[in-house]
Design a protein around this motif. Sequence first.
Motif, mmCIF file in Angstrom:
data_model
loop_
_atom_site.group_PDB
_atom_site.id
_atom_site.type_symbol
_atom_site.label_atom_id
_atom_site.label_comp_id
_atom_site.label_asym_id
_atom_site.label_seq_id
_atom_site.Cartn_x
_atom_site.Cartn_y
_atom_site.Cartn_z
ATOM 1 N N ALA A 61 0.830 -1.208 0.000
ATOM 2 C CA ALA A 61 0.000 0.000 0.000
ATOM 3 C C ALA A 61 0.860 1.250 0.000
ATOM 4 O O ALA A 61 1.917 1.289 0.629
ATOM 5 N N GLY A 62 0.384 2.265 -0.670
ATOM 6 C CA GLY A 62 1.042 3.559 -0.664
ATOM 7 C C GLY A 62 0.731 4.302 0.627
ATOM 8 O O GLY A 62 -0.324 4.114 1.234
ATOM 9 N N ILE A 63 1.667 5.134 1.031
ATOM 10 C CA ILE A 63 1.493 5.980 2.214
ATOM 11 C C ILE A 63 1.239 7.401 1.733
ATOM 12 O O ILE A 63 2.047 7.970 1.011
ATOM 13 N N GLY A 64 0.108 7.955 2.124
ATOM 14 C CA GLY A 64 -0.225 9.323 1.771
ATOM 15 C C GLY A 64 0.152 10.264 2.905
ATOM 16 O O GLY A 64 0.236 9.856 4.062
ATOM 17 N N VAL A 128 3.230 -6.575 5.457
ATOM 18 C CA VAL A 128 2.565 -5.366 4.960
ATOM 19 C C VAL A 128 3.654 -4.385 4.551
ATOM 20 O O VAL A 128 4.443 -3.924 5.379
ATOM 21 N N ILE A 129 3.686 -4.082 3.264
ATOM 22 C CA ILE A 129 4.704 -3.199 2.700
ATOM 23 C C ILE A 129 4.094 -1.825 2.453
ATOM 24 O O ILE A 129 3.082 -1.707 1.769
ATOM 25 N N GLY A 130 4.704 -0.803 3.025
ATOM 26 C CA GLY A 130 4.307 0.579 2.775
ATOM 27 C C GLY A 130 5.254 1.200 1.765
ATOM 28 O O GLY A 130 6.473 1.013 1.859
ATOM 29 N N LEU A 153 9.125 -1.170 4.680
ATOM 30 C CA LEU A 153 9.014 0.122 4.008
ATOM 31 C C LEU A 153 9.882 0.121 2.759
ATOM 32 O O LEU A 153 11.039 -0.286 2.809
ATOM 33 N N ILE A 154 9.304 0.582 1.663
ATOM 34 C CA ILE A 154 10.069 0.806 0.439
ATOM 35 C C ILE A 154 10.010 2.294 0.155
ATOM 36 O O ILE A 154 8.926 2.875 0.052
#
Length: 176
Positions: A61-64, A128-130, A153-154
Amino acid sequence: MESGIDSQALTVRMARKFGTEPHLLHAPAILDQLETYQMLMKESSLKEVFRLYKKIKLLIAGIGAILPNKFIGSWSNDSKEMDALRRQGAVAELLSYCFDLEGKLCTSETFNRTIAIPPEDIKRVPCVIGLAVGSEKADAVLGVVRSGYINTLITDTTTARAILERIGNQTKGGIA
Protein backbone atom coordinates in the motif's frame (compact mmCIF):
# COMPACT_ATOMS: atom_id res chain seq x y z
CA MET A 1 -8.36 9.21 -7.96
CA GLU A 2 -6.49 12.47 -7.65
CA SER A 3 -3.06 11.02 -8.38
CA GLY A 4 -4.20 9.49 -11.67
CA ILE A 5 -3.26 5.98 -10.53
CA ASP A 6 -5.75 3.29 -11.53
CA SER A 7 -5.38 0.97 -8.55
CA GLN A 8 -7.58 -1.72 -10.06
CA ALA A 9 -5.56 -1.87 -13.29
CA LEU A 10 -2.37 -1.98 -11.22
CA THR A 11 -3.82 -4.83 -9.13
CA VAL A 12 -4.69 -6.82 -12.26
CA ARG A 13 -1.19 -6.28 -13.71
CA MET A 14 0.51 -7.32 -10.46
CA ALA A 15 -1.73 -10.40 -10.14
CA ARG A 16 -0.73 -11.48 -13.65
CA LYS A 17 2.96 -11.03 -12.85
CA PHE A 18 2.59 -13.13 -9.69
CA GLY A 19 0.44 -15.74 -11.44
CA THR A 20 -2.56 -15.25 -9.21
CA GLU A 21 -6.20 -14.26 -9.50
CA PRO A 22 -7.07 -10.65 -8.59
CA HIS A 23 -10.13 -10.01 -6.44
CA LEU A 24 -11.21 -6.43 -6.95
CA LEU A 25 -13.29 -4.33 -4.61
CA HIS A 26 -15.75 -2.48 -6.86
CA ALA A 27 -16.84 0.32 -4.55
CA PRO A 28 -15.82 3.86 -3.66
CA ALA A 29 -13.41 4.08 -0.73
CA ILE A 30 -15.57 6.63 1.08
CA LEU A 31 -19.34 6.82 0.73
CA ASP A 32 -21.49 9.91 1.24
CA GLN A 33 -24.18 8.22 3.31
CA LEU A 34 -23.97 5.68 6.15
CA GLU A 35 -27.13 4.02 4.78
CA THR A 36 -25.39 3.41 1.44
CA TYR A 37 -22.43 1.88 3.27
CA GLN A 38 -24.70 -0.43 5.25
CA MET A 39 -26.55 -1.47 2.10
CA LEU A 40 -23.38 -2.16 0.10
CA MET A 41 -21.84 -4.20 2.90
CA LYS A 42 -24.73 -6.66 2.48
CA GLU A 43 -23.79 -7.34 -1.16
CA SER A 44 -22.38 -10.81 -1.78
CA SER A 45 -19.51 -9.56 -3.97
CA LEU A 46 -18.28 -7.22 -1.21
CA LYS A 47 -18.78 -9.88 1.46
CA GLU A 48 -16.58 -12.23 -0.60
CA VAL A 49 -13.76 -9.67 -0.86
CA PHE A 50 -13.97 -8.97 2.88
CA ARG A 51 -13.84 -12.75 3.54
CA LEU A 52 -10.67 -12.94 1.44
CA TYR A 53 -9.08 -10.12 3.45
CA LYS A 54 -8.66 -12.60 6.29
CA LYS A 55 -6.45 -14.78 4.03
CA ILE A 56 -4.05 -12.11 2.76
CA LYS A 57 -0.37 -12.98 3.20
CA LEU A 58 1.15 -9.92 1.49
CA LEU A 59 -0.27 -6.42 1.35
CA ILE A 60 1.32 -3.52 -0.55
CA ALA A 61 0.00 0.00 0.00
CA GLY A 62 1.04 3.56 -0.66
CA ILE A 63 1.49 5.98 2.21
CA GLY A 64 -0.23 9.32 1.77
CA ALA A 65 0.77 12.52 3.56
CA ILE A 66 -1.62 14.99 5.17
CA LEU A 67 0.23 18.28 5.09
CA PRO A 68 -0.97 21.61 6.55
CA ASN A 69 -2.15 22.91 3.19
CA LYS A 70 -2.47 19.83 0.97
CA PHE A 71 -2.91 16.08 0.83
CA ILE A 72 -0.52 13.84 -1.10
CA GLY A 73 -2.22 10.51 -1.62
CA SER A 74 -4.63 8.49 -3.68
CA TRP A 75 -8.03 9.57 -2.34
CA SER A 76 -9.72 12.81 -1.60
CA ASN A 77 -11.95 13.98 1.18
CA ASP A 78 -13.88 17.20 1.56
CA SER A 79 -12.18 20.12 3.28
CA LYS A 80 -14.35 19.78 6.42
CA GLU A 81 -13.22 16.17 6.88
CA MET A 82 -9.58 17.04 6.19
CA ASP A 83 -9.77 19.87 8.73
CA ALA A 84 -11.20 17.45 11.33
CA LEU A 85 -8.34 15.02 10.67
CA ARG A 86 -5.74 17.79 10.87
CA ARG A 87 -7.18 18.92 14.24
CA GLN A 88 -6.48 15.40 15.52
CA GLY A 89 -2.91 15.72 14.29
CA ALA A 90 -3.30 13.39 11.30
CA VAL A 91 -0.17 13.34 9.15
CA ALA A 92 -0.58 10.07 7.24
CA GLU A 93 -3.01 7.96 5.23
CA LEU A 94 -2.70 4.23 4.59
CA LEU A 95 -5.47 2.18 2.96
CA SER A 96 -7.95 5.03 3.60
CA TYR A 97 -7.11 5.19 7.32
CA CYS A 98 -5.38 8.21 8.86
CA PHE A 99 -2.72 8.33 11.58
CA ASP A 100 -1.01 10.97 13.68
CA LEU A 101 2.76 11.26 14.11
CA GLU A 102 2.72 8.82 17.04
CA GLY A 103 0.84 6.19 15.02
CA LYS A 104 -2.58 6.68 16.60
CA LEU A 105 -5.55 6.05 14.30
CA CYS A 106 -7.43 9.31 13.60
CA THR A 107 -11.10 9.18 12.74
CA SER A 108 -13.64 11.54 11.30
CA GLU A 109 -17.21 11.27 10.06
CA THR A 110 -16.01 9.22 7.10
CA PHE A 111 -14.50 6.46 9.24
CA ASN A 112 -17.81 4.55 9.45
CA ARG A 113 -18.46 5.10 5.74
CA THR A 114 -15.11 3.77 4.50
CA ILE A 115 -15.04 0.61 2.41
CA ALA A 116 -11.55 -0.78 2.88
CA ILE A 117 -9.78 -3.69 4.48
CA PRO A 118 -10.62 -3.43 8.20
CA PRO A 119 -7.77 -2.32 10.48
CA GLU A 120 -7.90 -5.60 12.43
CA ASP A 121 -7.41 -7.54 9.17
CA ILE A 122 -4.42 -5.37 8.22
CA LYS A 123 -2.81 -6.22 11.56
CA ARG A 124 -3.18 -9.96 10.79
CA VAL A 125 -1.29 -9.79 7.48
CA PRO A 126 2.21 -11.27 7.90
CA CYS A 127 3.91 -8.89 5.44
CA VAL A 128 2.57 -5.37 4.96
CA ILE A 129 4.70 -3.20 2.70
CA GLY A 130 4.31 0.58 2.78
CA LEU A 131 5.49 2.60 -0.22
CA ALA A 132 6.43 6.27 0.11
CA VAL A 133 8.52 8.64 -1.98
CA GLY A 134 9.20 12.29 -1.26
CA SER A 135 10.87 14.05 1.64
CA GLU A 136 7.56 15.80 2.44
CA LYS A 137 6.24 12.36 3.47
CA ALA A 138 8.75 11.89 6.34
CA ASP A 139 6.18 12.52 9.09
CA ALA A 140 3.61 10.38 7.28
CA VAL A 141 6.04 7.46 7.10
CA LEU A 142 6.92 7.84 10.78
CA GLY A 143 3.24 7.88 11.75
CA VAL A 144 2.45 4.76 9.74
CA VAL A 145 5.57 2.89 10.95
CA ARG A 146 4.73 3.77 14.56
CA SER A 147 1.15 2.57 14.05
CA GLY A 148 2.38 -0.98 13.57
CA TYR A 149 0.26 -1.41 10.44
CA ILE A 150 3.31 -1.95 8.21
CA ASN A 151 6.40 -4.04 8.82
CA THR A 152 8.31 -3.23 5.63
CA LEU A 153 9.01 0.12 4.01
CA ILE A 154 10.07 0.81 0.44
CA THR A 155 11.26 4.34 -0.19
CA ASP A 156 13.97 6.36 -1.91
CA THR A 157 17.17 7.83 -0.51
CA THR A 158 15.79 11.37 -0.23
CA THR A 159 12.81 10.21 1.81
CA ALA A 160 14.97 7.95 3.99
CA ARG A 161 17.30 10.87 4.78
CA ALA A 162 14.35 13.10 5.67
CA ILE A 163 12.97 10.38 7.98
CA LEU A 164 16.34 9.92 9.70
CA GLU A 165 16.71 13.68 10.09
CA ARG A 166 13.21 13.89 11.59
CA ILE A 167 14.02 11.06 14.02
CA GLY A 168 17.25 12.80 14.99
CA ASN A 169 15.41 16.07 15.66
CA GLN A 170 12.76 14.27 17.73
CA THR A 171 15.38 12.44 19.79
CA LYS A 172 17.14 15.73 20.54
CA GLY A 173 13.80 17.28 21.49
CA GLY A 174 12.82 14.44 23.78
CA ILE A 175 10.44 12.59 21.44
CA ALA A 176 11.52 9.05 20.51
